[in-house]
Scaffold this active site. Structure first.
Site, PDB file in Angstrom:
ATOM      1  CG  MET A  81      64.396  36.661  -1.627  1.00  0.00           C
ATOM      2  SD  MET A  81      64.423  38.114  -0.557  1.00  0.00           S
ATOM      3  CE  MET A  81      65.532  37.560   0.742  1.00  0.00           C
ATOM      4  CG  HIS A  82      62.339  33.042   1.991  1.00  0.00           C
ATOM      5  ND1 HIS A  82      63.203  33.434   2.984  1.00  0.00           N
ATOM      6  CD2 HIS A  82      61.519  34.103   1.764  1.00  0.00           C
ATOM      7  CE1 HIS A  82      62.909  34.661   3.367  1.00  0.00           C
ATOM      8  NE2 HIS A  82      61.912  35.094   2.638  1.00  0.00           N
ATOM      9  CG  ASP A 239      62.027  39.020  -4.455  1.00  0.00           C
ATOM     10  OD1 ASP A 239      62.421  38.918  -3.273  1.00  0.00           O
ATOM     11  OD2 ASP A 239      60.944  38.530  -4.839  1.00  0.00           O
TER      12      ASP A 239
END
Length: 501
Positions: A81-82, A239
């Site tokens: 992520m991110h 995830d």
């Protein structure tokens, strides 16, 4: 034969799982890659390498399963992520992906916190942190305006794989909510924040729910992967949300303790909860109309990988290190590890924090270092668990997942420090399973994600019980762990003065 696929684009590898619609596993494959660290505050990966390794893993999984590409009815995705993936008008990356471990956007995160404090409490429900998409995008605009001007669209890492599979650009709510340019409350881009930061709103693609159909495999991807152009692809999930689904955590009361490269303590939420102290994160779940709250630590199993490969240079299997460390008593005979190898987001927001082995003596061995490293990761997660308690979040049982769920010592330390029995599920790859459940839901095999979980997620009957004496010892050491950071935090900026580029 009709089957489903789940693809999980992790930080160290991409994993592909094929299964029948009833959950019978057919094949699992993976292909590895590394994180590039061109400077102490940088963490990058090449999107093209992600795709190359995904192609390799897909082909290998199809061959292992002994099926044809047209047997795969739908694909779901999960991923780290991110991070920021910036594409030009031709759909090519303008620069390497700036991933979640990256710390270069420290000043941009501060600027956002100062200029957008009203949005943080009203819409974003999370603090800006280095490595988040909007912070990295603002850094790109400030430091490389020529690359920013070339950018036509931004997305999260797993969205790039879906783009290469379908040729369609888009994002979905669970991953977008962790970009810090997204209203977690209203499940849409926070247009007011984007405007205030003077970012081009056209860069942010249309947002869909996780189980919605994104398209079908395009001819180019079919030729590369061996998939069929008839195979549908759903948007998937970040995830953390995907592994919650893969562990069957879709209602309140069950805690996920997930330790992959990073680590999270997370719970599903029936209604939106916001941590007004801004220590925990609240993101959109991969299930429409639901959220989850987590304490997301930047360093999880990566700490043990770093110790094994870069410090000890020990080529033996992790299971061997695990067995040796298990012979060391709880508390590693006075050795304590602060696991902030890449800075930290939770339980403390400090991108300049770094790791410490505290209490080293001539008596300590490699096994002590291994055990202390595991304990430090879980002590850090216990700080997050205590924050959930502060908010009154229900905590009835713990499901352990990720690489750490495979090691008995990891699970015992989780039980001892967290003070609760630790359960696991029978699935080997929970994020892949979660992605596959989203795929099955998207094409109507399951009427809902919840039905998919009840059908496919099977809990292991065995559990690890906490050892009372260990729990008592770890409670004392928890305070020492907390104080160790508190008494060193002001030194980190001085330690790295002049080294952050």
């Amino acid at each position: 034969m009709s089957c489903l696929a789940g693809i999980d684009l992790g930080t160290s590898s991409v994993k592909v799982m094929l299964m029948r619609e009833d959950g019978t596993p057919l094949a699992i494959s993976h292909a590895e890659y590394d994180v590039q660290k061109p400077a102490i505050d940088r963490a990058e990966q090449e999107p093209e390498l992600w795709w190359t390794q995904t192609v390799k893993a897909v082909r290998e999984a199809i061959a292992r399963a002994g099926i044809r590409g047209e047997d795969i009815s739908c694909i779901g995705l999960s991923g780290q992520m991110h991070g920021l993936v910036a594409l030009d008008k031709a759909g090519n990356p303008v620069c390497p992906a700036i991933i979640w471990m990256d710390q270069r956007s420290l000043q941009e995160a501060k600027r956002i916190a100062e200029r957008a404090s009203d949005f943080i409490g009203e819409e974003l429900l999370n603090q800006p942190s280095s490595g988040m998409l909007v912070c990295s995008l603002l850094w790109l605009k400030t430091n490389h305006p020529e690359l920013y001007e070339k950018t036509a669209a931004v997305m999260l890492p797993k969205d790039y794989i879906r783009y290469r599979l379908t040729g369609e650009i888009g994002v979905e709510v669970s991953d977008a909510s962790a970009s810090l340019a997204f209203s977690v409350k209203h499940r849409q881009w926070c247009s007011g924040l984007i405007e205030r930061l003077d970012l081009n709103s056209a860069l942010f693609p249309t947002v869909s729910e996780s189980a919605e159909i994104a398209g079908t495999v395009c001819a180019t991807a079919a030729a590369e992967t061996g998939l069929s152009v008839k195979t549908r692809v759903v948007f998937g999930a970040g995830d953390a949300a995907a592994q919650l689904i893969g562990n069957g955590i879709v209602k309140e009361g069950v805690v996920s303790c997930n330790i992959g490269t990073s680590a999270q303590i997370a719970v599903s939420l029936d209604s939106l909860i916001y941590d007004e102290k801004k220590q925990l994160q609240t993101w959109c779940h991969g299930i429409a109309g639901r959220w989850y709250m987590q304490g997301g630590a930047l360093t999880g199993g990566f700490a043990l990988k770093w110790l094994k490969k870069q410090i000890l240079r020990d080529e033996r299997a992790y299971s061997v290190l695990d067995s040796e460390a298990e012979r060391i008593g709880a508390g590693a005979e006075g050795l304590l590890f602060l696991p902030y190898l890449s800075g930290e987001r939770t339980p403390v927001l400090d991108p300049l924090a770094r790791g410490i082995y505290f209490g080293l003596s001539a008596k300590h061995t490699q096994a002590h270092l291994v055990r202390a490293t595991m304990e430090g990761v879980i002590h850090n997660l216990q700080e997050c668990a205590l924050m959930l308690e502060r908010l009154g979040v229900k905590k009835e049982k713990i499901i352990s997942s990720g690489g750490a769920a495979k090691g008995r010592l990891w699970r015992q330390i989780q039980a001892d420090i967290l003070g609760m029995p630790v359960y696991t599920t029978k699935s080997e790859e929970q994020a892949c399973l979660g992605a596959a459940i989203l795929a099955g839901t998207g094409i109507g095999i399951y009427r809902s994600v919840e039905e998919g979980c009840s059908t496919l997620v099977k809990e292991d009957s065995a559990c690890i019980e906490p050892i009372a004496a260990h729990t008592a010892l770890y409670r004392e050491r928890q305070d020492l762990f907390r104080r160790l950071y508190a008494q060193t935090k002001d030194l980190f900026p001085r330690l790295f003065a002049g080294t952050i580029q």
